[in-house]
Structures are given as C-alpha cells and as structure tokens.
Write a protein that holds these residues in place. Sequence first.
Motif, PDB file in Angstrom:
ATOM      1  N   VAL B  34       0.878  -1.176   0.000  1.00 64.06           N
ATOM      2  CA  VAL B  34       0.000   0.000   0.000  1.00 64.06           C
ATOM      3  C   VAL B  34       0.911   1.220   0.000  1.00 64.06           C
ATOM      4  CG1 VAL B  34      -1.859   1.210   1.192  1.00 64.06           C
ATOM      5  CG2 VAL B  34      -1.709  -1.281   1.343  1.00 64.06           C
ATOM      6  N   ILE B  35       0.822   2.005  -1.069  1.00 64.34           N
ATOM      7  CA  ILE B  35       1.703   3.174  -1.166  1.00 64.34           C
ATOM      8  C   ILE B  35       0.876   4.456  -1.246  1.00 64.34           C
ATOM      9  CG2 ILE B  35       3.645   1.949  -2.214  1.00 64.34           C
ATOM     10  CD1 ILE B  35       2.661   2.976  -4.942  1.00 64.34           C
ATOM     11  N   GLY B  36       1.566   5.546  -1.074  1.00 65.74           N
ATOM     12  CA  GLY B  36       0.897   6.847  -1.115  1.00 65.74           C
ATOM     13  C   GLY B  36       1.650   7.820  -0.239  1.00 65.74           C
ATOM     14  N   PRO B  37       1.346   9.108  -0.385  1.00 61.24           N
ATOM     15  CA  PRO B  37       2.055  10.090   0.432  1.00 61.24           C
ATOM     16  C   PRO B  37       1.669   9.991   1.910  1.00 61.24           C
ATOM     17  CG  PRO B  37       0.318  11.131  -0.858  1.00 61.24           C
ATOM     18  CD  PRO B  37       0.370   9.712  -1.284  1.00 61.24           C
ATOM     19  N   SER B  38       2.421  10.681   2.767  1.00 59.93           N
ATOM     20  CA  SER B  38       2.150  10.652   4.207  1.00 59.93           C
ATOM     21  C   SER B  38       0.747  11.194   4.492  1.00 59.93           C
ATOM     22  CB  SER B  38       3.175  11.501   4.945  1.00 59.93           C
ATOM     23  OG  SER B  38       4.443  10.954   4.779  1.00 59.93           O
ATOM     24  N   GLY B  39       0.080  10.568   5.451  1.00 60.82           N
ATOM     25  CA  GLY B  39      -1.217  11.062   5.906  1.00 60.82           C
ATOM     26  C   GLY B  39      -2.375  10.697   4.996  1.00 60.82           C
ATOM     27  N   VAL B  40      -2.158   9.763   4.078  1.00 59.11           N
ATOM     28  CA  VAL B  40      -3.225   9.434   3.124  1.00 59.11           C
ATOM     29  C   VAL B  40      -4.104   8.270   3.621  1.00 59.11           C
ATOM     30  CG1 VAL B  40      -2.033   7.729   1.688  1.00 59.11           C
ATOM     31  CG2 VAL B  40      -3.613   9.353   0.615  1.00 59.11           C
ATOM     32  N   GLY B  41      -3.683   7.641   4.729  1.00 60.58           N
ATOM     33  CA  GLY B  41      -4.512   6.568   5.297  1.00 60.58           C
ATOM     34  C   GLY B  41      -3.948   5.176   5.121  1.00 60.58           C
ATOM     35  N   LYS B  42      -2.636   5.078   4.857  1.00 59.68           N
ATOM     36  CA  LYS B  42      -2.024   3.764   4.643  1.00 59.68           C
ATOM     37  C   LYS B  42      -2.026   2.940   5.941  1.00 59.68           C
ATOM     38  CE  LYS B  42       2.008   5.305   3.249  1.00 59.68           C
ATOM     39  NZ  LYS B  42       1.898   6.774   3.387  1.00 59.68           N
ATOM     40  N   SER B  43      -1.514   3.561   7.009  1.00 60.20           N
ATOM     41  CA  SER B  43      -1.461   2.832   8.291  1.00 60.20           C
ATOM     42  C   SER B  43      -2.864   2.562   8.813  1.00 60.20           C
ATOM     43  CB  SER B  43      -0.666   3.632   9.323  1.00 60.20           C
ATOM     44  OG  SER B  43       0.668   3.757   8.909  1.00 60.20           O
ATOM     45  N   VAL B  44      -3.782   3.483   8.561  1.00 58.30           N
ATOM     46  CA  VAL B  44      -5.177   3.291   8.983  1.00 58.30           C
ATOM     47  C   VAL B  44      -5.750   2.058   8.287  1.00 58.30           C
ATOM     48  CG1 VAL B  44      -7.495   4.300   8.854  1.00 58.30           C
ATOM     49  CG2 VAL B  44      -5.561   5.716   9.550  1.00 58.30           C
ATOM     50  N   THR B  45      -5.420   1.914   7.004  1.00 56.65           N
ATOM     51  CA  THR B  45      -5.865   0.736   6.249  1.00 56.65           C
ATOM     52  C   THR B  45      -5.352  -0.545   6.914  1.00 56.65           C
ATOM     53  OG1 THR B  45      -5.772   2.040   4.230  1.00 56.65           O
ATOM     54  CG2 THR B  45      -5.813  -0.352   3.960  1.00 56.65           C
ATOM     55  N   LEU B  46      -4.066  -0.530   7.247  1.00 58.27           N
ATOM     56  CA  LEU B  46      -3.434  -1.716   7.842  1.00 58.27           C
ATOM     57  C   LEU B  46      -4.078  -2.065   9.193  1.00 58.27           C
ATOM     58  CD1 LEU B  46      -1.063  -3.407   6.754  1.00 58.27           C
ATOM     59  CD2 LEU B  46       0.403  -2.229   8.361  1.00 58.27           C
ATOM     60  N   LYS B  47      -4.344  -1.009   9.983  1.00 61.85           N
ATOM     61  CA  LYS B  47      -4.904  -1.245  11.331  1.00 61.85           C
ATOM     62  C   LYS B  47      -6.317  -1.820  11.264  1.00 61.85           C
ATOM     63  CE  LYS B  47      -1.975   1.880  13.896  1.00 61.85           C
ATOM     64  NZ  LYS B  47      -1.763   3.194  14.491  1.00 61.85           N
ATOM     65  N   HIS B  48      -7.017  -1.593  10.162  1.00 60.07           N
ATOM     66  CA  HIS B  48      -8.348  -2.181  10.019  1.00 60.07           C
ATOM     67  C   HIS B  48      -8.280  -3.700   9.872  1.00 60.07           C
ATOM     68  CE1 HIS B  48      -9.966   1.870   9.367  1.00 60.07           C
ATOM     69  NE2 HIS B  48     -11.152   1.345   9.554  1.00 60.07           N
ATOM     70  N   ILE B  49      -7.169  -4.203   9.338  1.00 54.27           N
ATOM     71  CA  ILE B  49      -7.070  -5.651   9.089  1.00 54.27           C
ATOM     72  C   ILE B  49      -6.995  -6.433  10.405  1.00 54.27           C
ATOM     73  CG2 ILE B  49      -5.691  -7.470   7.953  1.00 54.27           C
ATOM     74  CD1 ILE B  49      -4.805  -5.357   5.915  1.00 54.27           C
TER      75      ILE B  49
END
Lengths: 272, 247
Positions: B34-49
């Motif tokens: 999962v890529i993208g600039p900082s603050g775009v919701g990458k870690s949030v996506t991961l934490k949902h799993i």
Amino acid sequence: MTVVREPIWDDAPRSKFASVVRRSLTLLSSLGWSARILLSTIAAFPSVIVRRTSRAEFVHQLYVTGIRTLPVLAVVSLFMGMILALQVGLELRRFNQEAFLGSAVMISLMREMAPFSCALCLASCVGSAIAAELGTMKVNDEIAALEIMSISPVRFLSAPRILALVVMSPILGFFCCVIGVMGGGLVGETQLGVDFAQYMVSAMGIVDLKDLYVGLLKSFIFGLVIGTVAVTQGFGATHGATGVGKATQRSVIINFLLILMFGYMVTRICYR
Amino acid sequence: MALIEFKNVVKKFDGSSVLDDVSFSIEKGEVFCVIGPSGVGKSVTLKHIVRLLSPTSGDVIVDGVNITDCSDDELFSLRSRMAYLFQSGALLAWKTVAENVALPLQECTSLDDAEIDSKVNAALEAVELSAAADKYPSEISGGMQKRAALARAMVRQAEIVLYDEPTSGLDPVTSVMIHKLIKKFNKERGVTSVVVTHDLAGAISIADRLLLLRNARVAFCGTPQDFLKSTDPYAMEYVAATKGITI
C-alpha cells in the motif's frame, strides 16, 4: 477483552449540549470499561500464580510495590506517629492523662491513619509509576503489539501489578502502623515524659481484633483501587508524552479522591 | 476467495474521511504493498485488518470472517494467525531482544524452553541479530529494532504479516536488507504480506500487487508493471516525484 479501543464518536459535537451529553456518556463508558478491566484482571489472578512467566513478573511487582516503597513508608509513618503523639499528648497532658497516649496513637493509626497514609504513598509512588509505564507502552504501540500477538494485556500486565498491590497493601499498612506507634512512643518518651513500656502497655491494651481487621480490609480495598485506577489510566493514555503525563496525573488525583471516599465508607459500615 | 477483502470501507476521524469508499482484495500468499504520500490513510488501512481500528461503515473480511463485527474469540483466533510489524518496532523495553522474540512462544504455545530457545536463535539468525540477543531495545539501533520486531513477527509462523513502514528512517542498505527478508519469508513460508510504505522503489522490488491511495480513495490497484505503465495522472506524478523528475 481488548484494551486498545477507539473514541466512541468520530465526528465533532454540533452543539454545547451535545458536547455535555457526550462527555457524560464517555464518563459512563470509561467507568464500565474500568469495571470490565477489574473483573477480567480478577479472573486472571489464578494464571498469575500458575504461569511461570507471569509468576516471575508478579514477584518483581511484589518487590517494586513492597520493598522499594519501604523507606518512604517508614519515614512517613514514623513522622506521622510522632506528630500524632505530640498533638494528642499535649492535649492529654492538660488533663494529666498522658498514660493514655499509647491507646490514642494506636487506635488512630490502626483504624485510619496507617492504611490511609500507606495508600496515599502507594498511589503516589507505585500507582503513578504503573500509569506512566503502561501509558508509555500504550502510546508506543507495545500494548497493541501484545494484543495482536494474542497476549492479553490484562493478564500479562494488569493482573501481576494489581495482585501485587492487593497482597502488599495490607502488609505495608500494618508495617506503617507498627512504625507509627514506635514513632509515637519515641515522642512520648523524649518530649512528654511517658515511659515507653507504659506507652506500649497502653497501646496494646486498647487493641481490638476488629480494629486490626478493619485496618487490613481498608488497605486491601485501597490496594485494589490504586491498581485498578493506575492500570485503566495507563491503558487509556493517548496522544504521546502529553497524554502519558495527563494519565499519570489523573491516576494520582482519582486515587486520592477514591481513597478518601472508600476510607469513609468502610469506616461508616464497620463503626456504626 | 480473497484472503483479505475491503468492501466500501469508510473511516472518519473528527468528521473528516481518512478512507472513503475503499475496496480491494488481497490474495493468499501475495506481497501486497500500500503506497501513497504521508497522511493518506495507509497505516489506517493496515490497522483495520487487525481491528485496531474499525470502519465507520463498510466491511473488512479476513479469511471469510467479517472482522468488524466478529466476537472477541473470533478476533483472538484470527489475530493468532497474524503478525504486525509496527513502525516503531513496539519491542518491550524491559525485555532483551531474545526475550522479546521468545515472548509470543512463551505466552501462546506450550513449547518447552529448549524448543523456544532453538526457534528464537533461528529467528535471530535469519535477521542477522544473533549478536544482539542479550541487548535491550534501547541499546540497539532503529534498524536493529525493526529486524528484532521482524524476528518476533516471524517466530510464530504467522500466515499473514502486516508491515507498517518497515523501512522508514533506515539507511538504504538496511532498507534493502529488510525488503529481502520480507520477500524471503514470503517465498519460503508462503506468508501473505501486506506492506505499507512510501518507498516506491522498495515496493516495486517486492510487491506482487500495489495499491495507491490518494485523497482517501483508491487511485490505482494492480501489478508494479501496470503501475509503471499507468497513464493515470496521479500515478504518473507519484512515479515521477519518486524519481525526482519534475513534470
């Protein structure tokens, strides 16, 4: 139960009334959450004894709670006994009743002052340290890491700490009482002219088993309260170092208030 | 059937959307970045799993179980098959590197001390940290902490490993080493890996598929080859920015 939790609302309140309602509901939710942590912790007490790794942590917490706080508790209770003896002794001297100094000091310490001062010291020294330690772990994702490894933070972190406080608090409360009585005797002998042996006879003569049990019960309850408040505040810490500081501060304040309230309630129930 | 599936996931913080109608799926055994600039919701996506966060609406399905409304027991069972490498490493400060790696085995298995020691030594050897086994996390570098966390994540033989910025703050050599380890674990053990990163070069080198997030939405989802050929303006801009090219 899972410890890492999200805020109840993900949008800002639209009015002041909504904000007040949300704060009230958040408070109730926090109380329920704390009660769940306490019950889960109590349910996990047997595993602290059974599991080898938890047992080692429990022994470490006994050392932290009991041995490391001994010097502070000794000084506090010694001076508390000395102050108590001086104040009471000066009044008793006006009525030529210095002989009852031991009884007065012993009753005050055993029923109220020893468990109370011991609890305040434990809340300040141990409770705040637990809140800060667990709060730091929470904001550093260490508690989330434990949960994802399927290691219950309640069993792994909360249970050994609260059980150590529950076990050590009555022992330390009794220790405070003994040191306080000695401090009172010292003041009686050196400043009020009360013979130490006579002081001890008076002190031991008034001792009733009920007073001892009530004092120990109070210390037991205080230990449970201090541990629960410290653990829940630590687990609830958010927003980095500032959040950890706030959690630690809240832990001490809530503990002080609850110690006073529970102290009164137990006294009210036991001495009608 | 996909191993992990996001269905129309919306996540809001203080009223603003961090994820907005995000849908994608991850197949078993693949490395999904999962890529993208900082603050775009990458870690949030991961934490949902792993349900460290729950969606405001939508579903997250892991191996057929809707993780957003499953029981604590089901969550416990699913989490026992996963490992999560936190951005900070999240090692316990009062335990040594070896004790940290041994922790999930001591607490979640009935292995005896000899077996645990053997697995811990093997895990530390795999991440080239045997020499630091007796050191505390504060005594080792950030890169070593991440490798220790990787060893802890892998020692349980997890089926799904989630990596949150595994190379952030690391030097290029250590970053390459971490990427090689991720790929090695994927190949040797068939681990499904979900890697959140803003290191495009690293992601392209290890990913079977890439997900690019933009403004809380999915901007691209496909293979690295398709990503590099993409004519989507944002994907092109992202590639160009990573290469340091102005367009």
